[in-house]
Design a protein around this motif. Structure first.
Motif, mmCIF file in Angstrom:
data_model
loop_
_atom_site.group_PDB
_atom_site.id
_atom_site.type_symbol
_atom_site.label_atom_id
_atom_site.label_comp_id
_atom_site.label_asym_id
_atom_site.label_seq_id
_atom_site.Cartn_x
_atom_site.Cartn_y
_atom_site.Cartn_z
ATOM 1 N N ARG A 35 -2.850 10.690 -2.733
ATOM 2 C CA ARG A 35 -2.458 11.460 -1.912
ATOM 3 C C ARG A 35 -3.122 10.807 -0.470
ATOM 4 N NH1 ARG A 35 -5.055 16.701 -3.379
ATOM 5 N NH2 ARG A 35 -6.570 15.271 -3.879
ATOM 6 N N GLU A 36 -2.472 11.456 0.593
ATOM 7 C CA GLU A 36 -3.068 10.760 1.987
ATOM 8 C C GLU A 36 -4.695 11.352 2.124
ATOM 9 O OE1 GLU A 36 -2.297 11.682 6.666
ATOM 10 O OE2 GLU A 36 -0.610 11.996 5.272
ATOM 11 N N ILE A 37 -4.989 12.512 1.624
ATOM 12 C CA ILE A 37 -6.323 12.798 1.918
ATOM 13 C C ILE A 37 -7.411 12.029 0.954
ATOM 14 C CG2 ILE A 37 -6.003 14.457 0.004
ATOM 15 C CD1 ILE A 37 -8.320 14.866 2.925
ATOM 16 N N GLY A 45 0.840 -1.338 0.094
ATOM 17 C CA GLY A 45 0.223 0.067 -0.097
ATOM 18 C C GLY A 45 0.690 1.254 0.071
ATOM 19 N N ILE A 46 1.809 1.297 -0.409
ATOM 20 C CA ILE A 46 2.766 2.407 -0.557
ATOM 21 C C ILE A 46 2.592 3.483 -1.500
ATOM 22 C CG2 ILE A 46 4.937 1.122 0.316
ATOM 23 C CD1 ILE A 46 5.978 1.709 -2.617
ATOM 24 N N ARG A 47 2.687 4.742 -0.992
ATOM 25 C CA ARG A 47 2.346 5.776 -1.849
ATOM 26 C C ARG A 47 3.512 6.750 -2.305
ATOM 27 N NH1 ARG A 47 -0.973 6.725 2.515
ATOM 28 N NH2 ARG A 47 -0.189 8.967 2.499
ATOM 29 N N HIS A 48 3.449 7.587 -3.192
ATOM 30 C CA HIS A 48 4.434 8.441 -3.660
ATOM 31 C C HIS A 48 4.721 9.631 -2.535
ATOM 32 C CE1 HIS A 48 1.128 11.024 -4.791
ATOM 33 N NE2 HIS A 48 1.976 11.911 -4.780
ATOM 34 N N ASP A 49 3.879 9.782 -1.810
ATOM 35 C CA ASP A 49 4.011 10.998 -0.902
ATOM 36 C C ASP A 49 4.334 10.713 0.403
ATOM 37 O OD1 ASP A 49 1.751 9.800 -0.147
ATOM 38 O OD2 ASP A 49 0.236 11.580 0.227
ATOM 39 N N GLN A 50 4.694 9.566 0.748
ATOM 40 C CA GLN A 50 5.045 9.051 2.115
ATOM 41 C C GLN A 50 6.447 9.353 2.446
ATOM 42 O OE1 GLN A 50 3.800 5.054 1.519
ATOM 43 N NE2 GLN A 50 2.233 5.255 3.236
#
Length: 222
Positions: free
Chosen positions: A185-187, A153-158
């Protein structure tokens, strides 16, 4: 009965020689559900890794909607909060998770007694700690389950390291890592949790990271 010529055999989508650049370009603007559906259709033996951190429930919900019986790897390092353990028990029941729990060969109590607790970050002692409580159990899980695809579940903004990754990347143990939520994004993830009325885990602790945006080590292994 004669065997099929090599050229007639079905070609695997996920292997270490796959054209990941083309896949990433193809799915650049795709929805997480579209990436997930494609991955589940093409993977031979996919697995999920999760640590049940805050907002991880969104990814688990997305994955299990596509493949309810997918093996879910969790490394119980022994330092989780009580809230995290209760959250896990709830999701096991709510999602009927096919959970595969792996623990270090040395318990948290044993480690604390022998080594004096969690060592300071960025020291050889902390590297040893991370290998003992997280990397070794994770590697053992991958050796046991032998997946071709590792969904996460990784994201680019972490953090800075993850910003330079993509949806499809090469992972360790011969896997292809697939991160269907990478471009969110987190949102966006918070809204997914809210819209689907999912229970979240707000009291979480990862002893191998120490700091929220620090990489834990699994994505750094080759």
């Amino acid at each position: 009965m004669a065997s099929k010529p090599i050229s007639a055999l079905p070609q695997r989508t996920f292997h270490h020689g796959a054209d990941l650049e083309a896949l990433n370009q193809r799915f650049r603007d795709a929805k997480p559900s579209e990436i997930m559906r494609f991955t589940i259709e093409q993977a031979e033996n996919p697995v999920v890794f999760t640590n049940f951190r805050p907002l991880a429930v969104a990814f688990l919900h997305l994955v299990t909607r596509a493949k309810p019986d997918i093996p879910v790897i969790w490394v119980d390092h022994g330092y989780n909060t009580p809230e995290t353990y209760r959250h896990i028990e709830r999701l096991i029941k709510d999602f009927d998770l096919n959970l595969h729990t792996y623990s270090p060969k040395m318990s948290a109590a044993h480690y604390n007694a022998v080594y004096g607790g969690i060592p300071p970050l960025d020291t050889p002692e902390h590297d040893f700690f991370s290998r003992t409580v997280k990397l070794e159990p994770f590697n053992r899980a991958m050796q046991d389950l032998k997946p071709d695809v590792w969904l996460n579940g990784i994201r680019h903004d972490q953090n800075a390291h993850r910003k330079n990754l993509d949806v499809f990347t090469r992972g360790n143990h011969g896997t292809i890592r697939v991160a269907p939520m990478f471009h969110l994004r987190e949102i966006d993830v918070e809204e997914y949790v809210y819209e689907n009325e999912l229970p979240d885990n707000d009291v979480y602790f990862d002893p191998t990271k120490g700091e929220e945006h620090r990489e834990c080590g699994l994505l750094l292994e080759k």
